[in-house]
Design an enzyme around this catalytic site. Structure first.
Site, PDB file in Angstrom:
ATOM      1  N   LYS A  77      81.024 103.295  92.701  1.00 27.71           N
ATOM      2  CA  LYS A  77      81.506 102.198  91.843  1.00 27.71           C
ATOM      3  C   LYS A  77      80.395 101.183  91.624  1.00 27.71           C
ATOM      4  CE  LYS A  77      85.693  99.356  91.586  1.00 27.71           C
ATOM      5  NZ  LYS A  77      86.886  98.997  92.374  1.00 27.71           N
TER       6      LYS A  77
ATOM      7  N   GLU B 212      92.272 106.075  92.925  1.00 29.87           N
ATOM      8  CA  GLU B 212      91.266 105.316  93.691  1.00 29.87           C
ATOM      9  C   GLU B 212      91.791 105.098  95.121  1.00 29.87           C
ATOM     10  OE1 GLU B 212      90.717 101.195  92.445  1.00 29.87           O
ATOM     11  OE2 GLU B 212      88.683 101.156  93.264  1.00 29.87           O
TER      12      GLU B 212
ATOM     13  N   CYS C  41      87.952 102.374  88.305  1.00 31.88           N
ATOM     14  CA  CYS C  41      88.774 101.173  88.116  1.00 31.88           C
ATOM     15  C   CYS C  41      88.054 100.042  87.375  1.00 31.88           C
ATOM     16  CB  CYS C  41      89.315 100.728  89.468  1.00 31.88           C
ATOM     17  SG  CYS C  41      90.818  99.712  89.295  1.00 31.88           S
TER      18      CYS C  41
HETATM   19  O1  LIG Z   1      90.240  95.404  86.861  1.00 32.82           O
HETATM   20  C1  LIG Z   1      91.336  95.274  87.392  1.00 32.82           C
HETATM   21  O2  LIG Z   1      92.224  94.581  86.926  1.00 32.82           O
HETATM   22  C2  LIG Z   1      91.668  96.000  88.642  1.00 32.82           C
HETATM   23  C3  LIG Z   1      90.437  96.520  89.302  1.00 32.82           C
HETATM   24  C4  LIG Z   1      90.668  97.093  90.629  1.00 32.82           C
HETATM   25  O3  LIG Z   1      91.717  96.994  91.207  1.00 32.82           O
HETATM   26  C5  LIG Z   1      89.583  97.833  91.250  1.00 32.82           C
HETATM   27  O4  LIG Z   1      88.473  97.843  90.730  1.00 32.82           O
HETATM   28  O5  LIG Z   1      89.849  98.450  92.274  1.00 32.82           O
END
Ligand SMILES: O=C(O)CCC(=O)C(=O)O
Length: 269
Positions: free
Chosen positions: A113, A43, A154
């Site tokens: 996202k 990411e 993520c």
């Molecule tokens: O869900 C998480 O603990 C991390 C999520 C995150 O860093 C993101 O979505 O970029």
């Protein structure tokens, strides 16, 4: 046998977008030598993970970063899950967007996202993506010569209904460019990749940036590959590097036949 070799690149994120992109050529060369059919990036691999950076680093779909990624996929004749990058649209919105290219460098998937990472853990991590990002509104599944795959980014992976949607739409592998942190990584990273794999009987791949203690956001790293049986096939530590995992996609059907969870669902309950 439907064999697929995946190279996950756990790269460090430099402040210069172009530095991050120019380092990829050498890494792709190594991945190809190791037999990779598919390369996965983290990411925001070319943009330090800070909300003010997203609009500054953003480019439209088809922009210079997109062109470089497409060229790399074609040059090395690999599928490329190109991590995620900030994407701008004509209305001035910025999205956290993941592209996938095929071996000819054609874009075959684009996921914006859906669940923005807005959290505030007492004494731990705070982050508010919605300060500068707009959410997507679609689940993403795409076809490859190996079979259909799902894609999310993520925090999206925390939502079981999104993974289930992808699986009902045919996904046998779920690719997740991600960047957990030092609060949520140790607590939830591995268990999430194993749970989604077990619940849905799919392979799961999480690809994260290397940890950089000079950055403001400290990535957990630990890029991971899990089988449809929930076995961790491979997992990195926090440093930069490359992880190669070969899987047989026939294992998805074998697990689903022997333990028919998806058939036994009571969707109306
Ligand atoms: O869900 C998480 O603990 C991390 C999520 C995150 O860093 C993101 O979505 O970029």
């Amino acid at each position: 046998m439907k064999l697929l070799t995946v190279a996950q690149l756990q790269t460090r994120v430099y402040a210069q977008k172009e530095t991050n992109l120019s380092l990829l050529d050498g890494l792709f060369c190594q991945a190809k030598d190791a037999g990779a059919d598919m390369i996965c990036l983290p990411e925001m691999f070319s943009c330090p993970y800070e909300t003010p950076n997203f609009p500054v680093y953003a480019e439209p779909s088809g922009g210079p970063s997109w062109q470089t990624l497409s060229r790399l996929a074609k040059r090395y004749q690999v599928y490329l899950s190109a991590g995620s990058v900030p994407e701008s649209d004509e209305a001035g919105n910025v999205y956290n967007t993941a592209y996938v290219f095929d071996r000819e460098g054609r874009q075959i998937a684009k996921h914006r996202k859906v669940h923005l990472f807005d959290i505030d853990v007492k004494g731990g991590q705070r982050f508010k993506e919605s300060d500068t990002l707009t959410a997507g509104d679609k689940s993403t599944v795409f076809d490859t010569e190996f079979g259909p795959m799902g894609l999310c980014i993520c925090y999206d992976f925390r939502f079981p209904e999104l993974a289930r949607r992808m699986v009902l739409d045919g996904a046998q592998v779920i690719l997740v460019p991600a960047a957990f942190n030092m609060t949520t990584g140790p607590a939830h990273w591995e268990i999430l990749f194993r749970s989604r794999a077990v619940d849905n009987q799919v392979f799961t791949f999480g690809t994260a940036p290397a940890r950089d203690m000079d950055a403001s956001y400290h990535s957990w790293g630990h890029s991971i590959a899990v089988s449809p049986w929930g076995t961790v096939l491979n997992q990195m530590e926090a440093e930069e590097g490359m992880q190669i995992t070969s899987i047989d996609l026939d294992e998805v059907e074998q697990v689903r036949e022997q333990l028919p969870l998806l058939k036994h669902r009571m969707a109306d309950l």
